[in-house]
Design a protein around this motif. Structure first.
Motif, PDB file in Angstrom:
ATOM      1  N   TYR A 125     -16.756  42.659 -10.444  1.00  0.00           N
ATOM      2  CA  TYR A 125     -16.584  41.547 -11.382  1.00  0.00           C
ATOM      3  C   TYR A 125     -15.780  41.949 -12.624  1.00  0.00           C
ATOM      4  O   TYR A 125     -14.884  41.201 -13.030  1.00  0.00           O
ATOM      5  N   SER A 144     -10.513  39.290  -3.589  1.00  0.00           N
ATOM      6  CA  SER A 144     -11.234  38.020  -3.451  1.00  0.00           C
ATOM      7  C   SER A 144     -12.264  38.092  -2.325  1.00  0.00           C
ATOM      8  O   SER A 144     -13.368  37.548  -2.457  1.00  0.00           O
ATOM      9  N   ASP A 145     -11.949  38.759  -1.237  1.00  0.00           N
ATOM     10  CA  ASP A 145     -12.900  38.900  -0.130  1.00  0.00           C
ATOM     11  C   ASP A 145     -14.065  39.806  -0.516  1.00  0.00           C
ATOM     12  O   ASP A 145     -15.214  39.554  -0.143  1.00  0.00           O
ATOM     13  N   ALA A 148     -16.381  37.814  -2.667  1.00  0.00           N
ATOM     14  CA  ALA A 148     -17.138  36.836  -1.872  1.00  0.00           C
ATOM     15  C   ALA A 148     -18.321  37.497  -1.164  1.00  0.00           C
ATOM     16  O   ALA A 148     -19.350  36.862  -0.949  1.00  0.00           O
ATOM     17  N   GLY A 149     -18.192  38.770  -0.843  1.00  0.00           N
ATOM     18  CA  GLY A 149     -19.258  39.482  -0.149  1.00  0.00           C
ATOM     19  C   GLY A 149     -20.208  40.224  -1.069  1.00  0.00           C
ATOM     20  O   GLY A 149     -21.095  40.934  -0.603  1.00  0.00           O
ATOM     21  N   PRO A 151     -22.386  39.185  -4.313  1.00  0.00           N
ATOM     22  CA  PRO A 151     -22.768  38.170  -5.304  1.00  0.00           C
ATOM     23  C   PRO A 151     -23.034  38.748  -6.690  1.00  0.00           C
ATOM     24  O   PRO A 151     -23.402  39.907  -6.843  1.00  0.00           O
TER      25      PRO A 151
END
Length: 162
Positions: A125, A144-145, A148-149, A151
């Protein structure tokens, strides 16, 4: 010059100040420009019983070789009281090379991309604040992937005052 992303973490001796001091030291590295710094985030330690960590990511442009950069980062850690007593112990400062341009490095002293960055929200992040979501790691994975995996759980974005 290559774009380099450095993960920073501290959970001892005024962690936010440790990161501020590290940022100042990174800005002074030879043949290097500090391009940006993410917000600070707080997260639980990966091991129980340790104080919470404060983490951030810095972006650098540099012509230092990978091992010159590693040596410089370890010197900054040492200057800030880093003791390497155990691999996963608490620390005043931890500086990790997350990405070094498009390079894949697998040497005894250095592995890039950082081998567990894809599992760590406290790395991904802050990295996403500095790098585009379309950033492609040397192994082909997209930032981005990875986000997404992984959180945004257990993280707290801190108000930052450099």
């Amino acid at each position: 010059m290559e774009r380099i992303y450095i993960g920073m973490g501290s959970n001892l001796a005024a962690p936010q100040q440790q990161l501020r001091n590290a940022i100042e030291a990174l800005a002074q590295l030879p043949n290097t420009t500090l391009v940006g710094v993410s917000a600070f985030y707080q997260s639980d330690s990966l091991l129980p019983g340790q104080p919470r960590y404060t983490n951030a990511v810095a972006a650098l442009d540099s012509t230092l070789t990978p091992l010159e950069l590693l040596d410089a980062l370890q010197a900054i850690e040492n200057d800030q009281g880093r003791e390497r007593l155990e691999r996963w112990g608490p620390r005043t400062l931890d500086l990790d090379i997350l990405l070094l341009g498009k390079r894949l490095i697998d040497e005894p002293r250095l592995k890039v991309p950082h081998y567990q960055m894809h599992l760590r929200a406290f790395v991904l992040y802050p990295l996403a604040e500095l790098a585009p979501a379309t950033l492609q790691l040397p192994d082909g994975r997209l930032l981005s992937d990875l986000l997404a995996g992984c959180p945004f759980v257990g993280l707290e974005r801190l108000p930052q005052s450099l």
